[in-house]
Structures are given as C-alpha cells and as structure tokens.
Design an enzyme around this catalytic site. Structure first.
Site, mmCIF file in Angstrom:
data_model
loop_
_atom_site.group_PDB
_atom_site.id
_atom_site.type_symbol
_atom_site.label_atom_id
_atom_site.label_comp_id
_atom_site.label_asym_id
_atom_site.label_seq_id
_atom_site.Cartn_x
_atom_site.Cartn_y
_atom_site.Cartn_z
ATOM 1 N N SER A 1 -0.880 -5.730 20.259
ATOM 2 C CA SER A 1 -1.044 -6.948 19.451
ATOM 3 C C SER A 1 0.344 -7.519 19.210
ATOM 4 O O SER A 1 1.355 -6.820 19.415
ATOM 5 C CB SER A 1 -1.694 -6.627 18.095
ATOM 6 O OG SER A 1 -0.730 -6.067 17.211
ATOM 7 N N THR B 1 5.451 1.937 14.224
ATOM 8 C CA THR B 1 4.058 2.337 14.363
ATOM 9 C C THR B 1 3.839 3.058 15.692
ATOM 10 O O THR B 1 4.495 2.740 16.693
ATOM 11 C CB THR B 1 3.116 1.115 14.273
ATOM 12 O OG1 THR B 1 1.896 1.409 14.956
ATOM 13 C CG2 THR B 1 3.701 -0.129 14.873
ATOM 14 N N LYS C 1 7.103 -4.700 16.116
ATOM 15 C CA LYS C 1 7.674 -3.381 15.810
ATOM 16 C C LYS C 1 8.510 -2.871 16.992
ATOM 17 O O LYS C 1 9.545 -2.218 16.802
ATOM 18 C CB LYS C 1 6.561 -2.372 15.499
ATOM 19 C CG LYS C 1 5.758 -2.697 14.247
ATOM 20 C CD LYS C 1 6.593 -2.475 12.989
ATOM 21 C CE LYS C 1 5.742 -2.376 11.747
ATOM 22 N NZ LYS C 1 6.531 -2.308 10.526
ATOM 23 N N TYR D 1 0.836 -1.207 0.000
ATOM 24 C CA TYR D 1 0.000 0.000 0.000
ATOM 25 C C TYR D 1 0.875 1.263 0.000
ATOM 26 O O TYR D 1 0.622 2.194 -0.765
ATOM 27 C CB TYR D 1 -0.918 -0.041 1.234
ATOM 28 C CG TYR D 1 -1.624 1.254 1.534
ATOM 29 C CD1 TYR D 1 -2.491 1.832 0.606
ATOM 30 C CD2 TYR D 1 -1.433 1.898 2.755
ATOM 31 C CE1 TYR D 1 -3.147 3.033 0.887
ATOM 32 C CE2 TYR D 1 -2.090 3.087 3.048
ATOM 33 C CZ TYR D 1 -2.944 3.648 2.104
ATOM 34 O OH TYR D 1 -3.569 4.843 2.387
ATOM 35 N N TYR E 1 1.614 -8.164 16.297
ATOM 36 C CA TYR E 1 2.201 -7.373 15.208
ATOM 37 C C TYR E 1 2.891 -6.133 15.781
ATOM 38 O O TYR E 1 4.049 -5.846 15.471
ATOM 39 C CB TYR E 1 1.113 -6.968 14.187
ATOM 40 C CG TYR E 1 1.449 -5.670 13.484
ATOM 41 C CD1 TYR E 1 2.543 -5.597 12.619
ATOM 42 C CD2 TYR E 1 0.716 -4.500 13.725
ATOM 43 C CE1 TYR E 1 2.890 -4.389 12.015
ATOM 44 C CE2 TYR E 1 1.058 -3.307 13.121
ATOM 45 C CZ TYR E 1 2.144 -3.250 12.273
ATOM 46 O OH TYR E 1 2.497 -2.065 11.684
ATOM 47 N N HIS E 2 2.167 -5.378 16.609
ATOM 48 C CA HIS E 2 2.760 -4.154 17.150
ATOM 49 C C HIS E 2 3.990 -4.475 18.014
ATOM 50 O O HIS E 2 4.957 -3.721 18.054
ATOM 51 C CB HIS E 2 1.718 -3.365 17.955
ATOM 52 C CG HIS E 2 0.640 -2.757 17.093
ATOM 53 N ND1 HIS E 2 -0.585 -3.360 16.899
ATOM 54 C CD2 HIS E 2 0.608 -1.619 16.361
ATOM 55 C CE1 HIS E 2 -1.322 -2.612 16.091
ATOM 56 N NE2 HIS E 2 -0.626 -1.551 15.743
ATOM 57 N N GLN F 1 4.600 5.486 12.789
ATOM 58 C CA GLN F 1 3.534 5.986 11.937
ATOM 59 C C GLN F 1 2.152 5.588 12.464
ATOM 60 O O GLN F 1 1.969 4.464 12.955
ATOM 61 C CB GLN F 1 3.728 5.416 10.532
ATOM 62 C CG GLN F 1 2.684 5.897 9.533
ATOM 63 C CD GLN F 1 2.979 5.431 8.122
ATOM 64 O OE1 GLN F 1 3.220 6.243 7.244
ATOM 65 N NE2 GLN F 1 2.953 4.147 7.910
HETATM 66 N N1 LIG Z 1 -0.558 1.453 6.272
HETATM 67 C C1 LIG Z 1 -0.589 1.920 7.502
HETATM 68 O O1 LIG Z 1 -1.576 2.528 7.930
HETATM 69 C C2 LIG Z 1 0.622 1.752 8.391
HETATM 70 C C3 LIG Z 1 0.628 2.400 9.638
HETATM 71 C C4 LIG Z 1 1.746 2.260 10.449
HETATM 72 C C5 LIG Z 1 2.818 1.493 10.040
HETATM 73 N N2 LIG Z 1 2.767 0.865 8.832
HETATM 74 C C6 LIG Z 1 3.923 0.063 8.416
HETATM 75 O O2 LIG Z 1 4.345 0.496 7.151
HETATM 76 C C7 LIG Z 1 4.810 -0.604 6.383
HETATM 77 C C8 LIG Z 1 4.046 -0.668 5.083
HETATM 78 O O3 LIG Z 1 2.660 -0.813 5.367
HETATM 79 P P1 LIG Z 1 1.615 -1.111 4.229
HETATM 80 O O4 LIG Z 1 0.298 -0.668 4.720
HETATM 81 O O5 LIG Z 1 2.148 -0.606 2.951
HETATM 82 O O6 LIG Z 1 1.615 -2.703 4.237
HETATM 83 P P2 LIG Z 1 1.573 -3.711 2.985
HETATM 84 O O7 LIG Z 1 1.322 -5.068 3.555
HETATM 85 O O8 LIG Z 1 0.651 -3.217 1.948
HETATM 86 O O9 LIG Z 1 3.061 -3.609 2.442
HETATM 87 C C9 LIG Z 1 4.110 -4.379 2.956
HETATM 88 C C10 LIG Z 1 4.730 -5.092 1.759
HETATM 89 O O10 LIG Z 1 5.869 -5.815 2.225
HETATM 90 C C11 LIG Z 1 5.889 -7.053 1.571
HETATM 91 N N3 LIG Z 1 6.647 -7.985 2.427
HETATM 92 C C12 LIG Z 1 6.349 -8.404 3.672
HETATM 93 N N4 LIG Z 1 7.297 -9.237 4.090
HETATM 94 C C13 LIG Z 1 8.215 -9.342 3.106
HETATM 95 C C14 LIG Z 1 9.414 -10.073 2.961
HETATM 96 N N5 LIG Z 1 9.853 -10.904 3.910
HETATM 97 N N6 LIG Z 1 10.119 -9.929 1.813
HETATM 98 C C15 LIG Z 1 9.681 -9.099 0.810
HETATM 99 N N7 LIG Z 1 8.525 -8.384 0.905
HETATM 100 C C16 LIG Z 1 7.811 -8.529 2.045
HETATM 101 C C17 LIG Z 1 4.432 -7.458 1.426
HETATM 102 O O11 LIG Z 1 4.229 -8.397 0.405
HETATM 103 C C18 LIG Z 1 3.779 -6.105 1.127
HETATM 104 O O12 LIG Z 1 3.673 -5.872 -0.259
HETATM 105 C C19 LIG Z 1 4.633 -1.844 7.240
HETATM 106 O O13 LIG Z 1 5.845 -2.146 7.876
HETATM 107 C C20 LIG Z 1 3.605 -1.413 8.255
HETATM 108 O O14 LIG Z 1 3.749 -2.106 9.454
HETATM 109 C C21 LIG Z 1 1.687 0.982 7.998
#
Ligand SMILES: NC(=O)c1ccc[n+]([C@@H]2O[C@H](COP(=O)([O-])OP(=O)(O)OC[C@H]3O[C@@H](n4cnc5c(N)ncnc54)[C@H](O)[C@@H]3O)[C@@H](O)[C@H]2O)c1
Length: 382
Positions: free
Chosen positions: A179, A144, A185, A11, A181-182, A208
């Site tokens: 959680s 996060t 982090k 995303y 997950y958190h 974030q």
């Molecule tokens: N989107 C949010 O609201 C938000 C908020 C706070 C923190 N984050 C953090 O930001 C980061 C990105 O979030 P997002 O929403 O884009 O998530 P997302 O799941 O859409 O993107 C993460 C990407 O990493 C890839 N991935 C995971 N493990 C992998 C590995 N071992 N090797 C290669 N690729 C791998 C996944 O396939 C995915 O495409 C994450 O670390 C998430 O924890 C996101």
C-alpha cells in the site's frame, strides 16, 4: 533519561508515554491529533471516547504522581519540532507520528498525498531536529513488517548478505510494500539509512506487525487511560474488526481466501520492545533493524480463534469470506526472522483464548455503540 514520544496521543504513543513515565523517565508526548481528525472525517471514530492528551496526562498524574509533559503541534513544522528537541533535550526520541492507515492511503490523491508528505516530512524533521540539537540522541522509529511484503523466500531481520559475481556485501533486505502507507515506511527506512551512514546517527528501526490489545499496567488504572480502539475498515486492524463483529453478532468478514499471514504482537510486548530498544541503544552510525512481532497467524486462523472464543462466551459468531478490497496474495509463503528482540530480553505474551476473551470482555459493554456498516470495506485498491 529523557524520552520524547512523537505521536504521543496514538494507540501506541499514549501507553508508551505512561510506561516510560512509570519506569522513571522524563517524558514529553507530542501530537497534532491527525489521527482524530482523519477518524472524524472518515466516520471512523474510536469505539470508546478517549480524552485529549492534556486531560489524559492530568488524570495520569493524579493517579500516579508522574508528570507527562504534553506538546500539541505538528512534527511537519520544523520550527515547532526542533524548538521542542532543543528545549527538552531528549536522550531517546520514539517516532510514531505517522498516518498509519493503509486503506486511507489508498482512497485517492488527497489522502495519498497527505500520507506521503506527513510521514516522510515528520521523519525528515525528526532526523534534522536531532542532528541540530541532540546528536547523541537515539531515534527509535516505528516501521512495519509490511515493508517486506510477502516474498517467496525467508525474510531476514532488516539486512541480507548478497553474493554477486564472486563478491559479497550487506544490503537492506528487499522491500516491496502493498500500500502507499507501507511504501512511505520503506522510504523512511531509506532516509534513515542515508542519515545514519552520512551523519553517524544512532537509529533503531522496528519492523512491527499488527498490534492487538488494550490492557497495559498503566492503561488498566482507569478506563479514561485506555488506548484508542478503532474497529472500522480505515483504522481497525483485522483483530479489532473481528472482535467487534463477534460482539455485535454479525459475521466476521474474511478478505478473500483468508490465507494472508502476518506477524502479530500484544501491546504489552510493543511496550517491552520499545523499552528494550531504549535501554540498549545502537552505536553511533548504526541502523539497527529488528522485526517486532511474536507470532504469525493467517486471517483464517484469527477468525477461527475469535469464533471459538466468542461462541464459548455465548455469542452467535459466523465467518463469511468476502471479495478482497486489497491487492495482495491470499495464499503465500511466510517465514520472517525475529530473534533480535528475544536476544535483548523480550518475553512474549502470546494470544491465548484467555487473551481473546479478555479483549471481547472489554468490547462487550460498548456493543450498543458499534456501527457495523463501518467495518465493511469502503476503500478498494483498484
Ligand atoms: N498499531 C499497529 O498495529 C502498528 C503496526 C505496525 C506499525 N505501526 C506504526 O506505529 C506507529 C504508531 O501506530 P499507532 O497504531 O499508534 O497509530 P496512531 O495513528 O494511533 O498514532 C499515531 C499518532 O501520531 C500522530 N501524528 C501523525 N502525524 C503527526 C504529525 N505530523 N505531527 C504530530 N503527530 C502526528 C497522530 O495524531 C496519532 O495520534 C505508526 O507509525 C504506525 O505506522 C503500528
């Protein structure tokens, strides 16, 4: 400047890759499609189809002339990741490559183990690949705000000065995540702090909040360049769930009392924050922690806002309080600091009614594909 995006299909990863390319960086986007695999296994596919990374990159190049290098592989595979870092020689690594769903991490043993091992080993491998092959490289890691939890005191920006028995020192601000997950982090932050202290890495760890929005300068060029949009209980954030419920004209489901307050930001501001962090690297041996959000909202405030805007657009939007599947405080004090990114130059895009209406407009053409049963909680914390 050369930037490597770990999690470049995600995303945030895909819009980040396009934005850096448009800003003149050489970009390599790395992903193993873990997100797509888990979404398909849990019946949580995105609302709009997103082409795979090579197809997205080819379309982006056709439209803009900018090439984004793509590498499909697992960051937990050290030979793969360290080989890439050696050949690409990044100045900046943006590390998004983690399993980011709190409910998924709470489903059971297998999902918890996948989350723990994937997230920690991806971070560990990123650190080692950089130490071996690009020691001056700046690692920008996505943490996060959920690392801090909801303590009954003000949350500082990463660090706190502790006075104890007449002496004082600076420590990581206490973290108590809600959680698994958190919690991964939190563990990542400690791992990074260890390697920064001992090996002099330069790291920015961004705490974030939940991100909303689908519109960025580059994503708006073509619907096929849009970031992924999940609306289910596993990957959908509360904002996405409410938007889709409003579009489907089913009640917005507030977990418990709805006083849970968090810091949110627009995806355009995520892109600004990452760009600002990249342009202003910390010194070697510094772990810079920045709280990355622009506004705080309670769940009730978000529901009221989506309801108001939806009704204005002629939709029948009701709000319903349901049993909270999570273990969390539903009414609490919340006052986190967030001045570091503003000082670096962040100009926030706030969540106006127009912004909510624009997001609803993007969802409405796809309303016949909405599977409303996916939005209700399928995972409980106990
Ligand atoms: N989107 C949010 O609201 C938000 C908020 C706070 C923190 N984050 C953090 O930001 C980061 C990105 O979030 P997002 O929403 O884009 O998530 P997302 O799941 O859409 O993107 C993460 C990407 O990493 C890839 N991935 C995971 N493990 C992998 C590995 N071992 N090797 C290669 N690729 C791998 C996944 O396939 C995915 O495409 C994450 O670390 C998430 O924890 C996101």
């Amino acid at each position: 400047m050369r930037v490597m995006i770990l999690g470049g299909d995600g995303y945030l990863g895909w819009p980040t890759a396009m934005a850096f390319r448009n800003a003149g960086y050489e970009v390599c986007a790395v992903d193993n499609y873990l997100r797509r695999r888990i979404a398909s296994e849990t019946n949580s596919d995105a609302l709009m189809a997103n082409p795979l990374l090579p197809e997205r990159a080819a379309l982006f190049e056709r439209l803009t002339g900018g090439e984004i290098e793509v590498a499909v592989g697992d960051c937990c595979d050290f030979d793969f990741l360290s080989g890439l870092v050696r050949t690409f020689a990044p100045d900046v690594v943006v590390h998004y490559a983690e399993q980011p769903s709190a409910p998924y991490s709470m489903m059971g043993y297998d999902e918890a183990r996948t989350t723990l091992s994937n997230n920690l080993i991806a971070t560990f491998n990123a650190v080692w690949a950089v130490m071996r092959h690009a020691p001056a490289c700046h690692i920008i890691k996505l943490g996060t705000m959920g690392e801090y939890g909801t303590p009954d005191i003000d949350i500082e920006e990463g660090w706190v000065e502790i006075h104890h028995k007449g002496r004082s020192d600076r420590f990581l601000f206490p973290r108590q995540a809600g959680s698994l997950y958190h919690t991964t982090k939190v563990l990542d932050t400690d791992l990074l702090w260890f390697y920064v202290r001992i090996h002099g890495l330069r790291v920015t760890d961004l705490m974030q909040g939940p991100v909303y929005g689908l519109s960025t300068d580059e994503a708006d060029l073509d619907p096929q360049l849009m970031p992924n949009f999940h609306y289910d209980d596993i990957f959908g954030t509360v904002v996405n769930r409410f938007l889709v419920q409003a579009a489907a004209e089913v009640p917005l489901t507030v977990y418990g009392k709805g006083g849970q307050t968090r810091g949110y930001l627009n995806i355009r501001d995520t892109l600004q924050c990452i760009a600002l962090a990249a342009a202003n690297p910390p010194a070697p041996g510094e772990l810079r922690i920045l709280n990355q959000f622009t506004e705080t909202f309670s769940v009730n405030q978000l529901a009221e806002r989506v309801q108001r805007v939806g009704r204005h657009m002629g939709l029948r939007v009701d709000v319903q309080n349901i049993d909270n599947p999570r273990k969390e405080m539903e009414e609490h004090y919340y006052n986190p600091a967030h001045h570091g990114l503003i000082e670096l130059g962040l100009e926030p895009h706030v969540m106006t009614d127009e912004v909510v209406a624009a997001m609803l407009e993007q969802v409405l053409p796809h309303r016949n594909r909405i599977a409303v049963e996916r939005i209700l909680p399928r995972v409980r914390w106990r």
